[in-house]
Design a protein around this motif. Structure first.
Motif, PDB file in Angstrom:
ATOM      1  N   TYR A 159       0.825  -1.209   0.000  1.00  0.00           N
ATOM      2  CA  TYR A 159       0.000   0.000   0.000  1.00  0.00           C
ATOM      3  C   TYR A 159       0.867   1.270   0.000  1.00  0.00           C
ATOM      4  O   TYR A 159       0.474   2.287  -0.584  1.00  0.00           O
ATOM      5  CB  TYR A 159      -0.954   0.004   1.193  1.00  0.00           C
ATOM      6  CG  TYR A 159      -2.133  -0.933   1.055  1.00  0.00           C
ATOM      7  CD1 TYR A 159      -2.716  -1.179  -0.191  1.00  0.00           C
ATOM      8  CD2 TYR A 159      -2.676  -1.571   2.169  1.00  0.00           C
ATOM      9  CE1 TYR A 159      -3.793  -2.034  -0.322  1.00  0.00           C
ATOM     10  CE2 TYR A 159      -3.770  -2.423   2.050  1.00  0.00           C
ATOM     11  CZ  TYR A 159      -4.320  -2.656   0.798  1.00  0.00           C
ATOM     12  OH  TYR A 159      -5.401  -3.499   0.669  1.00  0.00           O
ATOM     13  N   ASP A 160       2.041   1.202   0.624  1.00  0.00           N
ATOM     14  CA  ASP A 160       2.970   2.343   0.574  1.00  0.00           C
ATOM     15  C   ASP A 160       3.483   2.547  -0.850  1.00  0.00           C
ATOM     16  O   ASP A 160       3.647   3.676  -1.317  1.00  0.00           O
ATOM     17  CB  ASP A 160       4.160   2.119   1.512  1.00  0.00           C
ATOM     18  CG  ASP A 160       3.810   2.364   2.973  1.00  0.00           C
ATOM     19  OD1 ASP A 160       2.733   2.957   3.230  1.00  0.00           O
ATOM     20  OD2 ASP A 160       4.591   1.953   3.847  1.00  0.00           O
ATOM     21  N   LEU A 161       3.748   1.422  -1.525  1.00  0.00           N
ATOM     22  CA  LEU A 161       4.277   1.464  -2.890  1.00  0.00           C
ATOM     23  C   LEU A 161       3.203   1.944  -3.866  1.00  0.00           C
ATOM     24  O   LEU A 161       3.483   2.724  -4.785  1.00  0.00           O
ATOM     25  CB  LEU A 161       4.761   0.062  -3.277  1.00  0.00           C
ATOM     26  CG  LEU A 161       5.594  -0.091  -4.549  1.00  0.00           C
ATOM     27  CD1 LEU A 161       6.926   0.639  -4.434  1.00  0.00           C
ATOM     28  CD2 LEU A 161       5.848  -1.576  -4.837  1.00  0.00           C
ATOM     29  N   PHE A 162       1.975   1.484  -3.671  1.00  0.00           N
ATOM     30  CA  PHE A 162       0.857   1.820  -4.560  1.00  0.00           C
ATOM     31  C   PHE A 162      -0.289   2.416  -3.731  1.00  0.00           C
ATOM     32  O   PHE A 162      -1.266   1.729  -3.426  1.00  0.00           O
ATOM     33  CB  PHE A 162       0.355   0.576  -5.293  1.00  0.00           C
ATOM     34  CG  PHE A 162       1.375  -0.137  -6.125  1.00  0.00           C
ATOM     35  CD1 PHE A 162       1.981   0.497  -7.209  1.00  0.00           C
ATOM     36  CD2 PHE A 162       1.740  -1.455  -5.848  1.00  0.00           C
ATOM     37  CE1 PHE A 162       2.913  -0.159  -7.986  1.00  0.00           C
ATOM     38  CE2 PHE A 162       2.674  -2.113  -6.624  1.00  0.00           C
ATOM     39  CZ  PHE A 162       3.269  -1.467  -7.696  1.00  0.00           C
ATOM     40  N   PRO A 163      -0.195   3.692  -3.353  1.00  0.00           N
ATOM     41  CA  PRO A 163      -1.203   4.295  -2.465  1.00  0.00           C
ATOM     42  C   PRO A 163      -2.636   4.199  -2.986  1.00  0.00           C
ATOM     43  O   PRO A 163      -3.573   4.079  -2.199  1.00  0.00           O
ATOM     44  CB  PRO A 163      -0.753   5.756  -2.369  1.00  0.00           C
ATOM     45  CG  PRO A 163       0.709   5.739  -2.692  1.00  0.00           C
ATOM     46  CD  PRO A 163       0.883   4.631  -3.678  1.00  0.00           C
ATOM     47  N   ILE A 164      -2.809   4.221  -4.308  1.00  0.00           N
ATOM     48  CA  ILE A 164      -4.164   4.157  -4.869  1.00  0.00           C
ATOM     49  C   ILE A 164      -4.848   2.842  -4.497  1.00  0.00           C
ATOM     50  O   ILE A 164      -6.065   2.775  -4.362  1.00  0.00           O
ATOM     51  CB  ILE A 164      -4.152   4.362  -6.414  1.00  0.00           C
ATOM     52  CG1 ILE A 164      -5.574   4.547  -6.956  1.00  0.00           C
ATOM     53  CG2 ILE A 164      -3.480   3.196  -7.127  1.00  0.00           C
ATOM     54  CD1 ILE A 164      -6.220   5.840  -6.548  1.00  0.00           C
ATOM     55  N   LEU A 165      -4.052   1.781  -4.335  1.00  0.00           N
ATOM     56  CA  LEU A 165      -4.637   0.480  -3.984  1.00  0.00           C
ATOM     57  C   LEU A 165      -5.224   0.500  -2.577  1.00  0.00           C
ATOM     58  O   LEU A 165      -6.230  -0.161  -2.311  1.00  0.00           O
ATOM     59  CB  LEU A 165      -3.589  -0.641  -4.098  1.00  0.00           C
ATOM     60  CG  LEU A 165      -2.993  -0.882  -5.488  1.00  0.00           C
ATOM     61  CD1 LEU A 165      -2.147  -2.137  -5.486  1.00  0.00           C
ATOM     62  CD2 LEU A 165      -4.070  -0.954  -6.566  1.00  0.00           C
ATOM     63  N   LYS A 166      -4.595   1.250  -1.692  1.00  0.00           N
ATOM     64  CA  LYS A 166      -5.143   1.359  -0.327  1.00  0.00           C
ATOM     65  C   LYS A 166      -6.491   2.072  -0.370  1.00  0.00           C
ATOM     66  O   LYS A 166      -7.454   1.672   0.287  1.00  0.00           O
ATOM     67  CB  LYS A 166      -4.171   2.098   0.583  1.00  0.00           C
ATOM     68  CG  LYS A 166      -4.602   2.087   2.036  1.00  0.00           C
ATOM     69  CD  LYS A 166      -3.514   2.605   2.956  1.00  0.00           C
ATOM     70  CE  LYS A 166      -3.910   2.407   4.415  1.00  0.00           C
ATOM     71  NZ  LYS A 166      -2.874   2.855   5.349  1.00  0.00           N
ATOM     72  N   THR A 167      -6.563   3.114  -1.192  1.00  0.00           N
ATOM     73  CA  THR A 167      -7.811   3.863  -1.340  1.00  0.00           C
ATOM     74  C   THR A 167      -8.926   2.966  -1.873  1.00  0.00           C
ATOM     75  O   THR A 167     -10.084   3.097  -1.478  1.00  0.00           O
ATOM     76  CB  THR A 167      -7.599   5.047  -2.305  1.00  0.00           C
ATOM     77  OG1 THR A 167      -6.502   5.826  -1.837  1.00  0.00           O
ATOM     78  CG2 THR A 167      -8.829   5.920  -2.406  1.00  0.00           C
ATOM     79  N   LYS A 168      -8.557   2.051  -2.776  1.00  0.00           N
ATOM     80  CA  LYS A 168      -9.561   1.224  -3.461  1.00  0.00           C
ATOM     81  C   LYS A 168      -9.566  -0.218  -2.952  1.00  0.00           C
ATOM     82  O   LYS A 168     -10.030  -1.117  -3.651  1.00  0.00           O
ATOM     83  CB  LYS A 168      -9.292   1.248  -4.968  1.00  0.00           C
ATOM     84  CG  LYS A 168      -9.466   2.627  -5.595  1.00  0.00           C
ATOM     85  CD  LYS A 168      -9.172   2.610  -7.084  1.00  0.00           C
ATOM     86  CE  LYS A 168      -9.369   3.991  -7.697  1.00  0.00           C
ATOM     87  NZ  LYS A 168     -10.789   4.331  -7.886  1.00  0.00           N
ATOM     88  N   GLN A 181      -4.105   0.520 -12.806  1.00  0.00           N
ATOM     89  CA  GLN A 181      -4.358   0.097 -11.424  1.00  0.00           C
ATOM     90  C   GLN A 181      -4.406  -1.429 -11.322  1.00  0.00           C
ATOM     91  O   GLN A 181      -3.932  -2.013 -10.339  1.00  0.00           O
ATOM     92  CB  GLN A 181      -5.665   0.719 -10.927  1.00  0.00           C
ATOM     93  CG  GLN A 181      -5.561   2.229 -10.713  1.00  0.00           C
ATOM     94  CD  GLN A 181      -6.917   2.902 -10.580  1.00  0.00           C
ATOM     95  OE1 GLN A 181      -7.963   2.261 -10.666  1.00  0.00           O
ATOM     96  NE2 GLN A 181      -6.901   4.211 -10.388  1.00  0.00           N
ATOM     97  N   ARG A 182      -4.944  -2.074 -12.334  1.00  0.00           N
ATOM     98  CA  ARG A 182      -4.952  -3.553 -12.348  1.00  0.00           C
ATOM     99  C   ARG A 182      -3.523  -4.091 -12.327  1.00  0.00           C
ATOM    100  O   ARG A 182      -3.232  -5.085 -11.657  1.00  0.00           O
ATOM    101  CB  ARG A 182      -5.669  -4.071 -13.594  1.00  0.00           C
ATOM    102  CG  ARG A 182      -7.177  -3.929 -13.570  1.00  0.00           C
ATOM    103  CD  ARG A 182      -7.739  -4.446 -14.878  1.00  0.00           C
ATOM    104  NE  ARG A 182      -9.174  -4.346 -14.931  1.00  0.00           N
ATOM    105  CZ  ARG A 182      -9.951  -5.247 -15.536  1.00  0.00           C
ATOM    106  NH1 ARG A 182      -9.428  -6.302 -16.108  1.00  0.00           N
ATOM    107  NH2 ARG A 182     -11.260  -5.097 -15.545  1.00  0.00           N
TER     108      ARG A 182
END
Length: 236
Positions: free
Chosen positions: A120-129, A141-142
């Motif tokens: 989630y730190d590496l890909f913050p958008i994934l934490k949001t979604k 994003q996929r």
């Protein structure tokens, strides 16, 4: 000289009676990025599948940290620390982002929360979604979900087949930035990439394959500067 951390050496093999790889060699050191480029039909994805055990070799060997893993199944290679992200069908579209990441850790018996926090730190958008179905995400994003799921295995080697296929130039640059960050943690990255010029810019080592054989092997910068490579494979 010490042997590379991961090496597929003199690999020969293909499908049925037809060999696609002809004495192909690929290698990557710890924490380095090795990029495989070349024209369509050059055997790039086949070479990746051979390294990961999805293709039975007729000749050559694959070794990880000095251990011969040539006869191991892909599942056994995952247990040894290899992770592979295919170009397509690389996520569970009906599952949420977080469920996809949890699936990546199915072999683990320890606490996965720390690794998930790193993803989630590496890909913050994934934490949001994270509670959204992965199939509803954009292409870029996929791809982040697919890479994140592979990282959940805590791999020593991350193999990526066309990670930027079909994404916009901005998303491609962002994915490459994240790939650099992953390598800095000590993970070896071996990837096939159509965007050859951009990929070689971040590569410690580059391989140009033609018809299943090594045509050029050098540092990314040296290949970018080679007139013949530029003319034949990088569009001038």
């Amino acid at each position: 000289m010490a042997e590379p951390f991961l090496i597929g050496e003199n690999m020969t093999g293909g499908y049925g009676a037809v060999d696609i790889l002809h004495g192909c060699t690929l290698a990557v050191e710890k924490g380095e990025i090795a990029v495989i480029v070349g024209p369509n039909g050059a055997g790039k994805s086949t070479a990746m599948k051979a390294v990961f055990g999805m293709l039975k070799l007729r000749g050559g060997a694959v070794r990880l940290a000095g251990e011969d893993i040539t006869t191991l199944t892909p599942q056994a290679r995952v247990a040894k620390g290899m992770a592979f992200v295919p170009q397509t069908q690389n996520i569970f579209t009906t599952m949420t982002v977080e469920e996809n990441l949890e699936m990546g850790a199915f072999l683990r018996r320890d606490d996965i929360k720390g690794t998930m926090a790193q993803v989630y730190d590496l890909f913050p958008i994934l934490k949001t979604k994270r509670y959204q179905a992965a199939g509803e995400l954009s292409g870029g994003q996929r791809q982040q979900v697919a890479v994140g799921r592979a990282l959940m295995t805590q791999p020593k080697v991350l193999m990526l087949d066309e990670p930027t296929a079909g994404v916009s130039p901005i998303v491609m640059d962002e994915l490459f930035d994240r790939i650099i960050e992953v390598a800095r943690t000590g993970i070896s990255i071996l990837m096939v990439e159509q965007n050859a010029r951009q990929a070689l810019e971040i590569a410690h080592k580059g391989y140009v394959l033609v018809q299943g054989s090594n045509r050029f092997t050098d540092t990314g910068q040296a290949l970018m500067a080679d007139p013949e490579v530029r003319r034949s494979f990088l569009g001038g």
